[in-house]
Design a protein around this motif. Sequence first.
Motif, PDB file in Angstrom:
ATOM      1  N   GLU A  93       0.814  -1.213   0.000  1.00 18.89           N
ATOM      2  CA  GLU A  93       0.000   0.000   0.000  1.00 18.89           C
ATOM      3  C   GLU A  93       0.848   1.263   0.000  1.00 18.89           C
ATOM      4  O   GLU A  93       1.502   1.565  -0.996  1.00 18.89           O
ATOM      5  N   ASP A  94       0.900   1.982   1.135  1.00 21.16           N
ATOM      6  CA  ASP A  94       1.497   3.324   1.119  1.00 21.16           C
ATOM      7  C   ASP A  94       2.918   3.380   0.548  1.00 21.16           C
ATOM      8  O   ASP A  94       3.332   4.409   0.032  1.00 21.16           O
ATOM      9  N   SER A  95       3.697   2.304   0.684  1.00 26.49           N
ATOM     10  CA  SER A  95       5.100   2.417   0.264  1.00 26.49           C
ATOM     11  C   SER A  95       5.410   1.681  -1.038  1.00 26.49           C
ATOM     12  O   SER A  95       6.580   1.580  -1.419  1.00 26.49           O
ATOM     13  N   VAL A 140       1.223  -9.000   5.951  1.00 26.04           N
ATOM     14  CA  VAL A 140       1.137  -8.392   4.615  1.00 26.04           C
ATOM     15  C   VAL A 140       0.040  -7.330   4.595  1.00 26.04           C
ATOM     16  O   VAL A 140      -1.053  -7.545   5.123  1.00 26.04           O
ATOM     17  N   ARG A 141       0.372  -6.184   4.002  1.00 27.97           N
ATOM     18  CA  ARG A 141      -0.663  -5.151   3.861  1.00 27.97           C
ATOM     19  C   ARG A 141      -1.077  -5.035   2.393  1.00 27.97           C
ATOM     20  O   ARG A 141      -0.298  -4.555   1.561  1.00 27.97           O
ATOM     21  N   PRO A 142      -2.302  -5.473   2.065  1.00 26.85           N
ATOM     22  CA  PRO A 142      -2.791  -5.296   0.693  1.00 26.85           C
ATOM     23  C   PRO A 142      -3.191  -3.846   0.465  1.00 26.85           C
ATOM     24  O   PRO A 142      -3.316  -3.071   1.424  1.00 26.85           O
ATOM     25  N   PRO A 150      -5.731  -1.663   5.474  1.00 22.13           N
ATOM     26  CA  PRO A 150      -5.585  -0.212   5.466  1.00 22.13           C
ATOM     27  C   PRO A 150      -6.869   0.552   5.141  1.00 22.13           C
ATOM     28  O   PRO A 150      -7.785   0.034   4.505  1.00 22.13           O
ATOM     29  N   LYS A 151      -6.909   1.801   5.608  1.00 22.09           N
ATOM     30  CA  LYS A 151      -7.827   2.846   5.106  1.00 22.09           C
ATOM     31  C   LYS A 151      -9.315   2.517   5.197  1.00 22.09           C
ATOM     32  O   LYS A 151     -10.117   3.022   4.398  1.00 22.09           O
ATOM     33  N   LEU A 152      -9.705   1.670   6.147  1.00 22.13           N
ATOM     34  CA  LEU A 152     -11.134   1.408   6.329  1.00 22.13           C
ATOM     35  C   LEU A 152     -11.826   2.665   6.832  1.00 22.13           C
ATOM     36  O   LEU A 152     -11.231   3.472   7.550  1.00 22.13           O
ATOM     37  N   ILE A 206      -6.380   2.177  11.958  1.00 28.28           N
ATOM     38  CA  ILE A 206      -7.368   3.253  12.132  1.00 28.28           C
ATOM     39  C   ILE A 206      -6.663   4.495  11.604  1.00 28.28           C
ATOM     40  O   ILE A 206      -5.877   5.143  12.290  1.00 28.28           O
ATOM     41  N   GLU A 207      -6.927   4.759  10.341  1.00 36.70           N
ATOM     42  CA  GLU A 207      -6.186   5.835   9.679  1.00 36.70           C
ATOM     43  C   GLU A 207      -7.115   6.702   8.839  1.00 36.70           C
ATOM     44  O   GLU A 207      -6.670   7.371   7.911  1.00 36.70           O
ATOM     45  N   THR A 208      -8.407   6.626   9.181  1.00 35.39           N
ATOM     46  CA  THR A 208      -9.338   7.603   8.597  1.00 35.39           C
ATOM     47  C   THR A 208     -10.139   8.194   9.745  1.00 35.39           C
ATOM     48  O   THR A 208     -10.398   7.515  10.755  1.00 35.39           O
ATOM     49  N   TRP A 231      -0.320   9.017   9.597  1.00 36.55           N
ATOM     50  CA  TRP A 231      -0.150   9.886   8.413  1.00 36.55           C
ATOM     51  C   TRP A 231      -1.406   9.908   7.568  1.00 36.55           C
ATOM     52  O   TRP A 231      -1.890  10.965   7.179  1.00 36.55           O
ATOM     53  N   ASP A 232      -1.951   8.727   7.311  1.00 42.00           N
ATOM     54  CA  ASP A 232      -3.224   8.723   6.590  1.00 42.00           C
ATOM     55  C   ASP A 232      -4.330   9.346   7.434  1.00 42.00           C
ATOM     56  O   ASP A 232      -5.278   9.918   6.886  1.00 42.00           O
ATOM     57  N   TYR A 233      -4.212   9.207   8.743  1.00 36.86           N
ATOM     58  CA  TYR A 233      -5.252   9.785   9.611  1.00 36.86           C
ATOM     59  C   TYR A 233      -5.273  11.308   9.471  1.00 36.86           C
ATOM     60  O   TYR A 233      -6.338  11.922   9.363  1.00 36.86           O
ATOM     61  N   ALA A 239       2.929   7.294   0.277  1.00 37.79           N
ATOM     62  CA  ALA A 239       1.657   7.827  -0.245  1.00 37.79           C
ATOM     63  C   ALA A 239       0.894   8.598   0.833  1.00 37.79           C
ATOM     64  O   ALA A 239       0.227   9.591   0.543  1.00 37.79           O
ATOM     65  N   ALA A 240       1.003   8.145   2.081  1.00 39.93           N
ATOM     66  CA  ALA A 240       0.225   8.796   3.148  1.00 39.93           C
ATOM     67  C   ALA A 240       0.801  10.169   3.504  1.00 39.93           C
ATOM     68  O   ALA A 240       0.044  11.144   3.659  1.00 39.93           O
ATOM     69  N   THR A 241       2.113  10.243   3.641  1.00 42.41           N
ATOM     70  CA  THR A 241       2.697  11.542   4.010  1.00 42.41           C
ATOM     71  C   THR A 241       2.543  12.539   2.858  1.00 42.41           C
ATOM     72  O   THR A 241       2.271  13.720   3.078  1.00 42.41           O
TER      73      THR A 241
END
Length: 553
Positions: free
Chosen positions: A130-132, A178-180, A227-229, A262-264, A290-292, A460-462
């Motif tokens: 994801e982000d990286s 793993v982060r999809p 991520p990003k739920l 928890i990033e939203t 960062w996504d938060y 991507a988040a920053t």
Amino acid sequence: MLCATAFRGAAPVSAVLKPQSELQIHGHAEGQGSVLTADAQAFLLELHRRFEGERQSRLAARVARQARFDAGELPAFRTDTAALRDADWRVAPIPAALADRRVEITGPVDPKMVINALNSGAQCYMADFEDSTSPTWANLIEGQLALREAVAGTLAFTAPNGKQYALKPEAERAVLIVRPRGWHLDEKHVLVDGERVSASLFDLGLFAFHNAQALAAKDRGPYFYLPKLQSMEEAALWNAVLGHIETALGLPHGQMKVTVLIETLPAAFEMDEILHALKDRIVGLNCGRWDYIFSYIKTLRAHRDRVLPERGQVTMTQPFLKAYSELLVKTCHRRGAHAMGGMAAQIPISVDAEANTRALARVHADKLREVGAGHDGTWVAHPALIPIAREVFDEGMPAANQHTVLREDVDVAAADLLKPSLGTITRAGFEGNVEVCVRYLAAWLDGNGCVPIHWLMEDAATAEIARAQLWQWLHFDADPVKPGRQPLHLDDGTAMDFALLDRALIGLPSRLASEGEIPGKARINEAIALLVELTHADTLAEFLTLPAYERID
Ligand SMILES: CC(=O)SCCNC(=O)CCNC(=O)[C@H](O)C(C)(C)COP(=O)(O)OP(=O)(O)OC[C@H]1O[C@@H](n2cnc3c(N)ncnc32)[C@H](O)[C@@H]1OP(=O)(O)O
Ligand SMILES: O=CC(=O)O
Ligand SMILES: [Mg+2]
């Protein structure tokens, strides 16, 4: 074009495929045939058929909710789930492999990174699609191949400079998580009846398909970071996906485990609900700060009273971020789940000893804050930061976790999660955002999703924080067709308008050209064009990776 045949995997899948159902692969990468075998394709096809409709409904629900926020509504705790929040329940027991997660290293999925991360001495490694990761087809296939070999214990790599990389013995390796990619992303190289499949299902599905049996044989599951739920319904969708995969691959119920970021901002109002929706499979929540921050800006884009100061001033001590992290700890520990900390952006500075000491001190302070707040572990971006995080958590957290720290002193209301922040926007802050966006987008378009810029980790988040801030700042303008609107100003009184953006961009290509080797240098002009498009658009694009994805292979 490869066509799916009937599924012949390890376990029963009962679905009858429509005769015309067809999965098409539009991409060529080395090793792709061994990842996208006929059975793997049939598995993906089944995932798409079962879950694509619900994914689209969830994405539509995000848009509808955002329209309400744009019209002036503020996020709030749900009334329909109050009973669930009040009730006593706990998540399923955490497996031994995930009991102690004091230091987790994260990073993209190329073979060198995977080996270095697994050998790093961290308890866990989050292999990040994801982000990286810039999701070029080549990166995705290479990542799936590297992870499969890592699980098998056979991954090795020789760098162009001849340096050899091999895995340490299994007992000394980090546990793989793993982060999809998130629900919002499609995988354009895989179509079903002309429709793109979900990138989340592609990444998670393929990893599970190829590795579940090998992991189960070691008494592990496939473990994931999600991520990003944005809601409990999205968590319920993940739960249904995981349940289906367990059945399809012959795994026991609950063998696959997840940690949810928890990033939203909307998700911060549904932490209990998300834990509950996944309660047989969830082992923790993570503060994806960062996504938060990006989501706070995005969600409250139309709320002038909640415009954040420049990026460098939005630290975890800002009241809205402190409230979020403390609520996460309290919520997790009440439910028997880990409350994972997040990522400090500082990385080692090899060329300046004093600056390096200052950067490492900031990482140290960040980890100290986290362990003191009750977090059960933390993230690092770089192997050299592991000893710092390790020392802080060993000292502050003598047991495997600190679930007994219930944080009953914490009382977070909606207003705390939304609290306006104090600070300024300086010219350097504005121009810094422009530079980060351009340099990050250029690297991303060039296939590199994580780069150091001015000795900070940018992903991507920053970068999204910088991009969303620019859009928001520029859209409180004095446009005559939006009567009553007034521009925001820099601290020196300059109006933030498109002329200011033009001035920040004008000398950038030549300045960057003189900076020697920087990632993605050849794509700087393309990145500038994309940034201009994103900032001038009437609506804030949901993610910069959506338009950027259309520009990569
Ligand atoms: C907001 C979020 O989502 S956070 C999660 C996503 N972000 C991340 O995962 C950050 C990952 N980190 C990275 O990609 C890198 O550390 C960067 C880009 C920030 C810096 O990279 P570099 O400038 O190449 O670092 P540097 O040159 O100091 O690396 C030294 C060695 O450490 C290795 N290394 C650096 N970071 C990592 C990592 N995260 N995992 C494994 N190995 C790493 C390098 O591969 C290199 O190995 P080598 O000596 O065998 O060649
Ligand atoms: O994924 C982590 C974040 O901070 O964003
Ligand atoms: Mg994130």
